[in-house]
Structures are given as C-alpha cells and as structure tokens.
Write an enzyme that holds these catalytic residues in place. Structure first.
Site, PDB file in Angstrom:
ATOM      1  N   MET A   1       0.830  -1.184   0.000  1.00 52.45           N
ATOM      2  CA  MET A   1       0.000   0.000   0.000  1.00 52.45           C
ATOM      3  C   MET A   1       0.877   1.252   0.000  1.00 52.45           C
ATOM      4  SD  MET A   1      -2.901  -1.451  -0.145  1.00 52.45           S
ATOM      5  CE  MET A   1      -2.025  -2.748  -1.014  1.00 52.45           C
ATOM      6  N   CYS A   2       0.260   2.393   0.037  1.00 50.19           N
ATOM      7  CA  CYS A   2       0.966   3.672  -0.009  1.00 50.19           C
ATOM      8  C   CYS A   2       0.867   4.357   1.346  1.00 50.19           C
ATOM      9  CB  CYS A   2       0.361   4.561  -1.093  1.00 50.19           C
ATOM     10  SG  CYS A   2       0.172   3.740  -2.694  1.00 50.19           S
TER      11      CYS A   2
END
Length: 254
Positions: A1-2
């Site tokens: 994810m970011c």
C-alpha cells in the site's frame, strides 16, 4: 500500500511532516509502521501538491523513491501553504510504475490521493468504468485503480456534488463492486479536507492553527487521533468532524 498525508490551516511548510518529523513521510517511505498488507516499502514514486495563488494547486511528481530526491527538501522548505497533500507509492503488482500513477491527482482545483487497492481489479470495476464518458476513459493518465477512482470521483464533483457526498458514494460503490477493497482517500480543494478510513489506518492531529490527516502519525504527539474504520474525517475552517461512511447504493444514486 501507499502512505499519504494532507494539511489544512494557517500557512506552513510541507517540509515539516515530509522530512523533519521523527516519523516523517520520508521515514514512512522506507520504514512504515502500519501497512496492513501489500508490501513494506513505498519506493514506486512520490508526489506533492500545494496551493499558492489562485484556486488551482501546484504539483510535483516523480516515479523514483522519495529518498532519491536531494532537491525536494529545500524546495518543500521554501513553500508555505494553507493546504497541501503528499504521498509515497507502493504500486500494486501488475500496475505500472510511472510518474502519472502517483498521487496527488489534480483537476477542477482539487488534490486527490488513494491509499489502498481495489479488489478484483480490473474486472470488478468494469461496469463502473463503463459509465464514464468515453473520452475521459480513453485519456486516463495511467491504467491503475487510483487513477480510475479519481476519474469516477471527478465526474461527481464536476456535476456539483458536495465533496463528502461524492467521496462517500465512491467508497460505497467500490466496496460493493470489489468487497474488501482498501480505500483510504484524501481530497482537498484548499478550503475543505476529507479523508476516509476503510480497512486502512488514518489519523488526524489538530495543532490549534491547522489540522494534519495522515496514514500514520508523523511524530509522538499525543494529539494524534485515529479515525475509526468505515468513517470519514472532514476538516474545514469550523473544525474537525468524524462522520460514518453510509453510502446511498440505490440505483438512483449510481
């Protein structure tokens, strides 16, 4: 994810939370604490958007890791803005690692970021994508879930829908299409800031003269408050609201 963060309030430099805080976005790019699946390093690019003069934000994006840019700390330190949004990317397997895939995405005076993934991509959202004008679909910046989310959201905003309602609609539609999707969204027009917690971490901190919203707290200040799962945070000049994400999924709302 970011990992991503945004700010709304009295003018300040983005460099504080991007580079100088103990758990800055730079640190989160290589040593995140709460990824909740989807890798451990955010090395697929970064972006920073901020408001200066006029309604349209300025933006810088690159497809390299944040720690490789020796010029950005000084650039960010030279900026003072009442609203900004920054993100580092950990691209989903199979999606392109290109500058255009990095948040923040812009249009209509907005900055937008998506931290997470759409389950079942691309089949799960094909029906939603087909509702976009064909010219918009053919001119998407990149073939990623985040870019499609921005295109869908932008359609609602350009039609005059309230930002919180538009974000709530988008969250509900994507969850219905791809159950279990991870949908942390950040959206600002420089006057209002909205964030969502949907199967991912999100916190905010009110400093008294402004509010930060971030995937992870950037320091050990006890003022950081988690946003409950399936809730949104809305920041305006009047303060901070925490609201349940209760999308209208009726056929008329689609």
């Amino acid at each position: 994810m970011c990992r991503h963060l945004a700010y709304l309030g009295e003018p300040r430099s983005p460099a504080e939370m991007l580079f100088h805080a103990p758990h800055s976005l730079l640190v989160q790019s290589y040593a995140p604490r709460d990824m909740r699946g989807g890798g451990s390093v955010n090395a697929d690019g970064y972006g920073l958007g901020w408001y200066a003069e006029g309604p349209d934000p300025l933006r810088l994006r690159r497809s390299a890791p944040l720690w490789t840019d020796g010029d950005l700390p000084a650039l960010a330190g030279s900026v003072r803005s009442h609203a900004f949004l920054a993100a580092v990317r950990n691209g989903t397997t199979g999606m392109p690692v290109v500058e255009a895939a990095n948040a923040p995405f812009t249009g209509g005076g907005y900055l937008f970021s998506h931290n997470g993934l759409v389950r079942g991509w691309p089949d799960s959202v094909a029906e939603l994508a087909a509702k976009l004008p064909i010219t918009r679909l053919l001119t998407l910046e990149a073939t990623t879930d985040s870019v499609l989310l921005w295109a869908l959201l932008r359609e609602r905003l350009e039609a005059g829908e309230d930002p919180l309602s538009a974000v709530t609609w988008l969250t509900g539609m994507i969850e219905e299409a791809g159950p279990g999707s991870r949908l942390n969204l950040l959206l600002t027009d420089g006057r209002t800031l909205i964030g969502t917690a949907w199967t991912h971490s999100l916190s905010y901190r009110d400093t008294g003269d402004g509010v930060f919203v971030a995937s992870e707290p950037c320091d050990d200040d006890p003022g950081w408050t988690p946003v409950p799962d399936h809730h949104a945070v809305r920041v305006t000049g009047a303060g901070v609201e925490i609201l349940p994400l209760e999308a209208d999924r009726s056929p008329e709302a689609r």
